[in-house]
Write an enzyme that holds these catalytic residues in place. Sequence first.
Site, PDB file in Angstrom:
ATOM      1  N   ASP A 135      44.735  20.996   0.949  1.00 54.28           N
ATOM      2  CA  ASP A 135      44.839  21.709   2.200  1.00 54.28           C
ATOM      3  C   ASP A 135      46.060  20.890   2.803  1.00 54.28           C
ATOM      4  OD1 ASP A 135      42.095  21.095   1.966  1.00 54.28           O
ATOM      5  OD2 ASP A 135      41.314  19.484   2.034  1.00 54.28           O
ATOM      6  N   ASP A 145      47.376  19.197   4.655  1.00 53.68           N
ATOM      7  CA  ASP A 145      47.329  17.631   5.195  1.00 53.68           C
ATOM      8  C   ASP A 145      48.269  16.398   4.312  1.00 53.68           C
ATOM      9  OD1 ASP A 145      45.453  16.904   3.230  1.00 53.68           O
ATOM     10  OD2 ASP A 145      43.901  16.239   4.256  1.00 53.68           O
ATOM     11  N   GLU A 201      42.585  22.130  -4.951  1.00 50.82           N
ATOM     12  CA  GLU A 201      41.450  20.744  -4.361  1.00 50.82           C
ATOM     13  C   GLU A 201      40.119  20.815  -4.547  1.00 50.82           C
ATOM     14  OE1 GLU A 201      44.110  19.446  -1.470  1.00 50.82           O
ATOM     15  OE2 GLU A 201      43.203  17.795  -0.856  1.00 50.82           O
ATOM     16  N   ASP A 209      46.666  14.714   2.185  1.00 55.33           N
ATOM     17  CA  ASP A 209      46.704  14.973   0.859  1.00 55.33           C
ATOM     18  C   ASP A 209      46.656  15.854   0.004  1.00 55.33           C
ATOM     19  OD1 ASP A 209      45.269  11.927   1.089  1.00 55.33           O
ATOM     20  OD2 ASP A 209      43.377  12.382   1.455  1.00 55.33           O
TER      21      ASP A 209
END
Length: 637
Positions: free
Chosen positions: A502, A504, A424, A506
């Site tokens: 990641d 997280d 990403e 997102d």
Amino acid sequence: MAPEKEDYKADQIQVLEGLEAVRKRPAMYIGSTGEAGLHHLVYEVVDNSVDEAMNGHCDTINVMLHSDGSCSVKDNGRGIPIDDHPQYNVPAVEIVMTKLHAGGKFDSDTYKVSGGLHGVGVSVVNALSTWATVEIHRDGGIYTQKYKIGNLDSKLERIGDSDDHGTTVRFMPDSSIFETIQFDFSTLRYRLRELAYLNAGITITISEEGGESETFQYAGGISEYVTYLNEGKTSLMNKPLFVSGEKDQIQVDAALQWTTAFRENIHTFTNNIATREGGTHLSGLKTALTRTINNAARKRKQLKDKDPALDGNDVREGLTAILSVKVPEPQFEGQTKTKLGNSEVKGIVDTIMTECLSDFFAENPTDSQIIISKCIQAFQAREAAKKARDLTRRKGILEGGGLPGKLADCQSKDPTVSEIFIVEGDSAGGTAKQGRDRATQAILPLRGKILNVEKSRIDKILANTEVMALITAMGCNITGVEEEEEFELDSARYHKLIIMTDADVDGAHIRTLLLTFLYRHMQGLIHAGYVYVAQPPLYKVTKGKKLEYAYDDVQLERITSEFGSGYSISRYKGLGEMNAEQLWETTMDPNQRTLLQVTIEDAELADKAFEELMGDDVQKRREFIEANATAVANLDI
Ligand code: 0RA
């Protein structure tokens, strides 16, 4: 209902061999010794009860998860025969429970159809259990017998009178065989609900001793299943079209309903088993659909003589369907043995479907008009899609070699050793490029969020440069654009596609989007076991020169207690916070990293979650979010 021999007696049970083989190589009989294998034990027993139901002898099945960790399956079928086997002079139930492949299921005259994938017999469950018991109500009495790791532990005993009939099998899975012996309520619930839909009218209950309980009973069978799957969508028909027929001992049932959605949602089953990789029954359905709808469209003049024919992808856009076939001797093929191979089935499904579909289009002008218009719109969008794709190709996204410009390819041209990391963002992409082993590891950075394929038609999907880069880099094409130009596993340029995002919200979102895309358009990659999710660490713990990475909170706990006092913890929020060396060590180095292999179930779940979240119906979306508040926390919608 299946024709059946009325004179079934114990002497029809064929004895094959003892159970030692099962304990030696359990995976050969139940697929694995992981969670899936554990649940197969339950399905195996339930399948026997469902067989009784399919033959008209049983209408209620109760599955109970007991507080001692055992599971029982109770049915109101005929009861396993208790009379002596003439050859062996022991009660037939003893043979059914303790000998491999013993049981009427292997006599194809007795049961026309038996669960193909499981169908190994209750004795296999017995062999893989520390203890098991059976209780049979039959011939005026109640009979019980006990077993230990598949061997007799007591004589068959008559413990009372009963006017009832039925069988209860209870078993305690062996923890020395299985990685886990903890049953998962929601896994079992999903399969039992599916079985209840596939066998209209039977009542299946799943309960936890002293806990929750749920009952599944669907008078409408697979039509009701389609209605359920279409909840939250806008349907183009009042109710699903139900098709049923039998030819050469092959039973075909289907329910179909078109909606305004863009994707097709077809689930196929053979002998109650989900055939996720499709097969000859699905081919028969597709052929019949394409032919009949083209014929109807021409007859109704919605397609003019000069217009080209609609292709399969057009006629299936927005279609939700269940196809359930019963085949006496099924052959399963494919990567996960979930593809029906029997060649005779294709023509039979085609014939039965063509007849029913032609009648439907002839008799329902209003529905026909609406469905065919939808197919024609799909056709036009797909034409636009091809143009968009050609435009993307021309826009200079591709380099000389025909590969995306932002792909940092690996040196090896051997797909079996090559990996592609989907990363990403450009910054993490840069770090990964520095950190990688360029001999075998390719990096493809994706900028921002890739397109939400639920809300987009194939034309938009192909106009999306991020998606196009992924398709081109993999080199194996996708399904859903052109019928003659399908997904091709053999052309995959990498045998590992590793999603590295990641840890997280997102990252989770991008992962879900990617999985949804792969599930819908490159499903073969998942079946082949080529799709993985990288596991970057969540924390770095240091104390002086000592350094360790923690991938979850349990590990963090362990490391900090080992380090004692004076350590410091830094939490990685994104891949970008690691330098190239750290990223290599923790996440990319094949000798140190852990990768999670994506199973078709994982992808299906991602897909389902997405469909519910992104579907048309606002109320439905709200209900889903309320019911899944925690799961949705990392879905970021
Ligand atoms: C062998 C023969 C017959 C029934 C069964 C097995 C049977 C097995 C199981 C396992 C769970 N529930 C079951 N119910 C029945 C046929 C018996 C007859 O002809 O009466």
